[in-house]
Design an enzyme around this catalytic site. Sequence first.
Site, PDB file in Angstrom:
ATOM      1  N   ASP A  52       0.839  -1.206   0.000  1.00 18.00           N
ATOM      2  CA  ASP A  52       0.000   0.000   0.000  1.00 18.00           C
ATOM      3  C   ASP A  52       0.871   1.253   0.000  1.00 18.00           C
ATOM      4  O   ASP A  52       0.356   2.378  -0.132  1.00 18.00           O
ATOM      5  CB  ASP A  52      -1.013  -0.008   1.159  1.00 18.00           C
ATOM      6  CG  ASP A  52      -0.358  -0.034   2.523  1.00 18.00           C
ATOM      7  OD1 ASP A  52       0.887  -0.151   2.602  1.00 18.00           O
ATOM      8  OD2 ASP A  52      -1.090   0.059   3.530  1.00 18.00           O
ATOM      9  N   SER A  53       2.199   1.077   0.059  1.00 15.55           N
ATOM     10  CA  SER A  53       3.125   2.189  -0.183  1.00 15.55           C
ATOM     11  C   SER A  53       2.865   2.802  -1.558  1.00 15.55           C
ATOM     12  O   SER A  53       3.275   3.939  -1.815  1.00 15.55           O
ATOM     13  CB  SER A  53       4.577   1.710  -0.078  1.00 15.55           C
ATOM     14  OG  SER A  53       4.769   0.533  -0.857  1.00 15.55           O
ATOM     15  N   GLU A 123      -1.590  -5.603   8.378  1.00 15.45           N
ATOM     16  CA  GLU A 123      -0.802  -5.071   9.489  1.00 15.45           C
ATOM     17  C   GLU A 123      -1.481  -5.355  10.817  1.00 15.45           C
ATOM     18  O   GLU A 123      -2.719  -5.288  10.913  1.00 15.45           O
ATOM     19  CB  GLU A 123      -0.615  -3.552   9.315  1.00 15.45           C
ATOM     20  CG  GLU A 123       0.161  -3.189   8.063  1.00 15.45           C
ATOM     21  CD  GLU A 123       0.387  -1.685   7.928  1.00 15.45           C
ATOM     22  OE1 GLU A 123       0.056  -0.917   8.866  1.00 15.45           O
ATOM     23  OE2 GLU A 123       0.902  -1.280   6.871  1.00 15.45           O
ATOM     24  N   GLU A 189       9.024  -4.510  10.633  1.00 14.26           N
ATOM     25  CA  GLU A 189       9.427  -3.190  10.124  1.00 14.26           C
ATOM     26  C   GLU A 189       9.985  -2.341  11.248  1.00 14.26           C
ATOM     27  O   GLU A 189       9.351  -2.171  12.303  1.00 14.26           O
ATOM     28  CB  GLU A 189       8.242  -2.478   9.440  1.00 14.26           C
ATOM     29  CG  GLU A 189       8.662  -1.092   8.912  1.00 14.26           C
ATOM     30  CD  GLU A 189       7.723  -0.486   7.878  1.00 14.26           C
ATOM     31  OE1 GLU A 189       6.785  -1.169   7.416  1.00 14.26           O
ATOM     32  OE2 GLU A 189       7.955   0.691   7.528  1.00 14.26           O
TER      33      GLU A 189
END
Length: 278
Positions: A52-53, A123, A189
């Site tokens: 989704d970046s 996430e 991350e």
Amino acid sequence: MSATPAPAPARRLMPSDLAARKGGDPIVCLTAYTTPVARIADRHCDLVLVGDSVGMVLHGLPSTLGVSVEMMVMHGAAVNRGLDRALMVVDMPFGSYEAGPEQAFAAAARIMRETGAGAVKLEGGVAMAPTIAFLVARGIPVMAHVGLTPQAVNTLGGYRVQGRGADADRVRADARAVAEAGAFAVVLEKVSEPLAAALTAELAIPTIGIGASAACDGQVLVIDDMLGMFTDFRPRFVRRYAELGAAAEEAVAAYAADVRARRFPAAEHVFAETGGAR
Ligand code: KIV
């Protein structure tokens, strides 16, 4: 720097193939959002993530919160057309899965059906474990994502390193919960190196690091970051392997100068009244 392509297997890699690589050769992952970039990544990577970046690097959004299922479907289908070998994982965007397992299943099934993805990524840790178990039990492989979870930037209070000091217990609980729920791999991350190393040793599934050290079972980067195409900011964990943004700027400036000076188009770009039609 070696440009040796990975050997081509006869079929697309599956989540189980990558899960089986736990503790073995590092798993190579990159994001891609378009067919031509997917073709390049496919020759070198085990897993291509339609992250989704995409909202930030291609659509100019200030964060990933504005990304929709429609955007993920469009970019996922484009990337899938460029892949012969790598596993494609598509991100579930903010708001498409957090309300509960049924909502998540509907969005994940649409993403898989309309893109050809082999798995989805979402996430969250402890809070998302029941949803991960629900999806996996219904045939949807899930890659989890813990540590810095950019969709939660507002509750995390920014893009800070996660898991330092007393915060390690929270990140560890998240990582264990998603592994127990059946995720086939987990992205860590911006997790401190000692914690990433400990989690990689503790978990039975591969850890894929982004800003989480070489101790992880694999690595992922946003392709526009490592190619120098996205230059709004540069996370410390990114290594730039090319400066394509600067090269593109130079090329566009040269084109503009040539047009203004009537150096382009030249004779070889012009069609005479008779002769070749192409
Ligand atoms: O959206 C994305 O590109 C990601 C990677 C940074 C892991 O989630």
